[in-house]
Design a protein around this motif. Structure first.
Motif, PDB file in Angstrom:
ATOM      1  N   ASN A   1     -28.022 -76.197  84.977  1.00  0.00           N
ATOM      2  CA  ASN A   1     -28.583 -74.882  84.658  1.00  0.00           C
ATOM      3  C   ASN A   1     -27.616 -74.046  83.828  1.00  0.00           C
TER       4      ASN A   1
ATOM      5  N   ILE B   1     -34.328 -74.406  77.670  1.00  0.00           N
ATOM      6  CA  ILE B   1     -35.111 -74.820  78.840  1.00  0.00           C
ATOM      7  C   ILE B   1     -35.334 -76.311  78.669  1.00  0.00           C
ATOM      8  N   CYS B   2     -35.265 -77.071  79.752  1.00  0.00           N
ATOM      9  CA  CYS B   2     -35.483 -78.519  79.672  1.00  0.00           C
ATOM     10  C   CYS B   2     -36.440 -78.945  80.772  1.00  0.00           C
ATOM     11  N   LYS B   3     -37.465 -79.685  80.367  1.00  0.00           N
ATOM     12  CA  LYS B   3     -38.381 -80.293  81.332  1.00  0.00           C
ATOM     13  C   LYS B   3     -38.277 -81.797  81.152  1.00  0.00           C
ATOM     14  N   MET B   4     -38.088 -82.496  82.254  1.00  0.00           N
ATOM     15  CA  MET B   4     -37.906 -83.941  82.201  1.00  0.00           C
ATOM     16  C   MET B   4     -39.103 -84.638  82.838  1.00  0.00           C
ATOM     17  N   SER B   5     -39.534 -85.728  82.234  1.00  0.00           N
ATOM     18  CA  SER B   5     -40.583 -86.564  82.819  1.00  0.00           C
ATOM     19  C   SER B   5     -40.150 -88.016  82.688  1.00  0.00           C
TER      20      SER B   5
ATOM     21  N   PHE C   1     -36.875 -85.917  77.797  1.00  0.00           N
ATOM     22  CA  PHE C   1     -36.322 -84.581  77.965  1.00  0.00           C
ATOM     23  C   PHE C   1     -36.908 -83.699  76.875  1.00  0.00           C
ATOM     24  N   ASN C   2     -37.686 -82.706  77.276  1.00  0.00           N
ATOM     25  CA  ASN C   2     -38.272 -81.744  76.338  1.00  0.00           C
ATOM     26  C   ASN C   2     -37.452 -80.464  76.390  1.00  0.00           C
TER      27      ASN C   2
ATOM     28  N   THR D   1     -37.445 -83.197  71.506  1.00  0.00           N
ATOM     29  CA  THR D   1     -37.806 -84.145  72.556  1.00  0.00           C
ATOM     30  C   THR D   1     -37.012 -85.428  72.347  1.00  0.00           C
TER      31      THR D   1
END
Length: 133
Positions: free
Chosen positions: A11, A20-24, A42-43, A52
């Motif tokens: 963070n 900001i990072c969103k992971m899938s 990682f977006n 991305t």
């Protein structure tokens, strides 16, 4: 000395760069289902940029970090970051399937380097690879 949790470190890194990072994650298959592995997407985004990147564990045990977008007009999405041995700069390199040759496409942008280094430090496979060395 106070230890900081990995989540707080992640963070702090993201906040420092306003990201900001969103992971899938998703399953990938190599060959005819000989090798099954997870890949992580990682977006990253800030107020004006979306980057991305995919992190994959390769069949030889190395880790690949690939862009999930075109890095140049002459190649499809993807590629791999390579470091120039003389300058130390990171470049996107693409493999041309027809000729099986690689070509340096362009240097990573400042934002791409920040995101790439985040995955190197906090990625699922990359951080494990670094600890093993």
């Amino acid at each position: 000395m106070t230890l900081i949790s990995l989540e707080k470190q992640r963070n702090y890194y993201l906040r420092r760069y306003g990201l900001i990072c969103k992971m899938s994650s998703y399953l990938t298959f190599c060959g005819e289902k000989e090798c099954i592995a997870y890949s992580y997407t990682f977006n990253f985004n800030d107020s004006h940029t979306v980057i991305t990147l995919n992190e994959r564990k390769l069949t030889d045990g190395n880790v690949g970090i690939n862009p999930d977008y075109r890095v140049g007009s002459v190649c499809e999405s993807g590629g791999i970051a390579v470091k120039d041995t003389e300058t130390g700069k990171l470049f996107w390199e693409a493999l041309y399937i027809n000729s099986l040759e690689c070509e340096l496409i362009r240097p990573l942008t400042k934002e791409e380097i920040i995101c790439y280094k985040y995955i190197q430090k906090f990625g699922v496979y990359s951080s494990l690879a670094i600890q093993g060395k």
